[in-house]
Scaffold this active site. Structure first.
Site, PDB file in Angstrom:
ATOM      1  N   ASP A   1       0.835  -1.196   0.000  1.00 13.81           N
ATOM      2  CA  ASP A   1       0.000   0.000   0.000  1.00 13.81           C
ATOM      3  C   ASP A   1       0.875   1.252   0.000  1.00 13.81           C
ATOM      4  OD1 ASP A   1      -2.658   1.356   0.457  1.00 13.81           O
ATOM      5  OD2 ASP A   1      -1.618   1.980   2.286  1.00 13.81           O
TER       6      ASP A   1
ATOM      7  N   GLU B   1       1.670  -0.474  -5.004  1.00 14.91           N
ATOM      8  CA  GLU B   1       0.740   0.599  -5.330  1.00 14.91           C
ATOM      9  C   GLU B   1       1.645   1.822  -5.512  1.00 14.91           C
ATOM     10  OE1 GLU B   1      -3.368   2.621  -3.687  1.00 14.91           O
ATOM     11  OE2 GLU B   1      -1.780   2.190  -2.243  1.00 14.91           O
TER      12      GLU B   1
END
Length: 704
Positions: free
Chosen positions: A343, A379
């Site tokens: 993330d 990401e």
């Protein structure tokens, strides 16, 4: 209770079959107490006297699995200097393998008095804290084999542990929303029907439920608020939280592996749940604030925030880096996880101020013999300056391709001047990845994910509808590149519903037949809706769960058909980029591996690509090219395919190219077919095919 010296390694609480070794890193500490709790909440404090390399350690022979524990760290409390030790605050072990209970957000959890951040609060927080749990590390992995599916053969399914199974009628009620529910035979059968090779689980590291959400009757459903990087989230366990969560997680992994499905974890190493200077003191902050967090250099009372959550983990500190690497290795070796999706991964590259793709974290991953062999998905952005880094991660990594998502959405909603970029995205985004020596599989292609509209909502809403989140509809992305097909939200109008169904099929066809690695967001294959909510992070409710009693069966069958087509034909999962040569062919020269054609079947010129209103294109994929070698070393050849894309509102007639492409074709996909079964009549060179407005037709050569 006996206390022996023990060992400084490994960090955390380690049961060896007899007793338990405890080890905690803290450079800031002047004294450390190990606190043991019984079932009545009574606390016994043991002073840890051994110190090696800033690691405080001891061995307690009487401590067995199931023992609840925490730490008290004595040291400087000087917030203006970045130090926040307070022995009145019980602290969670950063290396705890399991966590018991939750925090209750009492004033005692904070080292200041509400309303005066410069004050000091010395209330004891123990009765309001979550506790670490000593776990039994032993598990019967006999027979477990990691599937090790190559990237080019992968189909990823992003899912939420609870949302996937909370309403599943075949899963026993006590297992719904748990790890056991994910590995239930009915859920596994659904994944296998879809052709899924990997399930990417949204955060399962122990996280904290935000007080602000709880005050509004909501919760941190997504879980991007980690506090324990080694512990499986305890609320996803069906058998309690005294270590059973580890055993149940392992059993889930073993069952999924048995079905040939890899397990990828969405991990959040960029920040922790302690927030900014106004957050609670529950772990890292009270152990060694300056080591674990990035602080503002000229005013260390405050935290650097590249994540929008209040703090950023300090990737410049070797012990903070060790925590991340130890965590990754633990999940790969002890929990048998196959990969990780990071993330806001750009934050991990901020060794200094700017994003540095060669930062220490990426160097450590590159050389690690275990982590480097896992699937690594970034990401590739964060909220800091220069944080959007799609295409710029090191060669070992794959990336969520946000440009793919945006371009495919724009193409199908009819935006002008998207044709050229659409062509780049569906062929693997060579413009983003080839320069770094990567291949098409570096692109994790997706149209929807947990963050944003579901696919059904993408074709049903022009605007977000997040009123249920209690933020005045001000949260969530406002530029969604969505199109409601003429009516906002719910409608009974058959023409609109038919168009929405076709658009969902268009998106899925584009996604699953593009070069790269496709990722399906859970529920998109059955028409899941969140009623226009594009930021369901706080909606732990039927709004965000999968409704298994309301499945779009036709869409499910269509999706399975696409994944099967992809699986059967290496043309759709090439290992290398197309080269398109020769661009201009002489007489008798072989066809290139890819040819772009106008609807009239002539090859596209540069002017055609640049035409703003061009919204239809044909692409020939030459299956007679070499796609690699099989397990026996033999060259892989395939059928050829002709894909006809029409993003216009009206029918466009395509002409089938000459017989040098193929002497006969059959239609295998037509997203406009009423019964989802295309006309099976053979198609010959120079024939014409009407492609409905907003539709895709895929033809397969019959004589390759």
């Amino acid at each position: 209770m006996d206390v022996w010296p023990g060992s400084a390694y490994p960090l955390g609480a380690t049961f060896d079959g007899t007793g338990t070794n405890f080890a905690l890193y803290s450079d800031a500490a002047e004294k450390v107490q190990l606190c043991l709790f019984d079932d009545d909440g009574n606390e016994q404090r043991l002073t840890v006297t051994e110190l090696d390399g800033f690691v405080w350690h001891c061995y307690v022979p009487q401590v067995q699995p199931g023992q609840k524990y925490g730490y008290r760290v004595h040291g400087p409390y000087e917030p203006d200097q970045g130090h926040r030790c307070n022995p009145n605050k019980l602290l969670l072990d950063p290396y705890a393998k399991a966590v018991h209970g939750q925090v209750d957000w009492d004033q005692a959890l904070f080292s200041y008095n509400f309303g005066d951040e410069d004050s000091r609060n010395d209330e004891d927080s123990a009765q309001h804290m979550m506790l670490g749990v000593v776990v039994n590390p032993f598990f019967d992995w006999d027979g477990d084999r990691k599937p090790k599916t190559p990237y080019h053969d992968s189909v990823i399914y992003e899912a939420h542990v609870k949302g996937l199974t909370a309403l599943h009628p075949d899963v026993p009620e006590e297992q719904r929303g748990t790890y056991a529910g994910v590995s239930h035979p009915s859920v596994v059968a659904h994944l296998q029907k879809l052709g899924v090779t990997a399930i990417e689980l949204m955060p399962v590291h122990q996280f904290v439920n935000d007080s602000a959400l709880q005050d509004r009757g909501l919760s941190n459903y997504w879980g991007y608020n980690t506090i324990g990087f080694f512990a499986p989230q305890n609320t996803y366990c069906s058998v309690g939280d005294l270590g059973g969560q580890c055993q149940e997680f392992k059993a889930m992994v073993k069952e999924l592996h048995r079905a040939g499905i890899e397990v990828i974890l969405d991990v959040v190493y960029n920040h922790t749940a302690e927030g900014n200077q106004l957050g609670p003191t529950i772990s890292f902050r009270g152990i060694d604030n300056t080591a674990y967090y990035r602080l503002v250099e000229d005013d260390p009372k405050y935290y650097m925030d590249y994540t929008g959550t209040g703090n950023s983990l300090n990737v410049r500190n070797p012990h903070s880096l060790q925590l991340m690497m130890d965590s990754l290795r633990y999940w790969a070796t002890e929990m048998h996880v196959d990969g990780f999706r990071f993330d806001l991964a750009s934050t991990l590259a901020r060794e200094f101020y700017d994003v540095d793709r060669l930062s220490t974290f990426f160097d450590m991953v590159q050389q690690d013999p275990i982590v480097s062999q896992c699937k690594l998905i970034a990401e590739p952005w964060d909220v800091g300056p220069g944080g959007y880094q799609v295409g710029n991660f090191p060669s070992l990594w794959t990336e969520w391709n946000g440009m793919y998502r945006d371009t495919v959405r724009d193409f199908w909603r009819g935006e002008p001047a998207t044709l050229g970029e659409f062509a780049s995205r569906i062929t693997g985004s060579a413009d983003l990845y080839e320069h770094s020596g990567r291949r098409p599989v570096a692109s994790i292609n997706f149209v929807t994910a947990h963050d944003g509209f579901t696919m059904r909502d993408l074709v049903s809403y022009n605007e977000k509808h997040n009123q249920a989140n209690g933020e005045g509809n001000n949260d969530g992305e406002s530029h969604n590149r969505s199109w409601n097909c003429g009516v906002e939200g719910y409608t009974r109008k058959k023409s609109v519903l038919a168009l929405r169904s076709r658009q969902q099929r268009n998106f899925l066809t584009t996604l699953l037949l593009s070069q790269g690695v496709p990722m399906i967001a859970h529920g998109d294959e059955i028409g899941r809706s969140q009623n226009g909510n594009n930021n369901a992070y706080c909606q732990d409710s039927p709004l965000s769960w999968m409704h298994w009693d309301n499945i779009d069966e036709a869409l499910l069958e269509f999706t399975a058909k696409l994944t099967n087509l992809r699986s059967e034909h290496p043309t759709f999962r090439r290992r290398r980029f197309f080269d398109g040569r020769p661009v201009r062919r002489g007489e008798g020269e072989k066809l290139p591996d890819i040819v772009w054609l106008e609807p009239e079947s002539s090859t596209l010129s540069q002017e055609d690509w640049d035409t703003a209103f061009a919204r239809s294109i044909a692409v020939y994929l030459n299956g007679n090219g070499i796609h690699g070698r099989d397990e026996r070393g033999q060259y892989i050849y395939d059928d050829s395919f002709l894909m006809l894309f029409n993003a216009h509102d009206d029918v466009v007639t395509f002409t089938i190219p000459s017989e040098e492409y193929a002497t006969e074709w059959e239609t295998v996909i037509d997203t406009a077919a009423d019964d989802d079964e295309p006309d099976q009549a053979a198609v010959e060179p120079d024939d014409t095919i009407p492609v409905a407005g907003k539709a895709v037709v895929v033809l397969k050569s019959m004589n390759s």
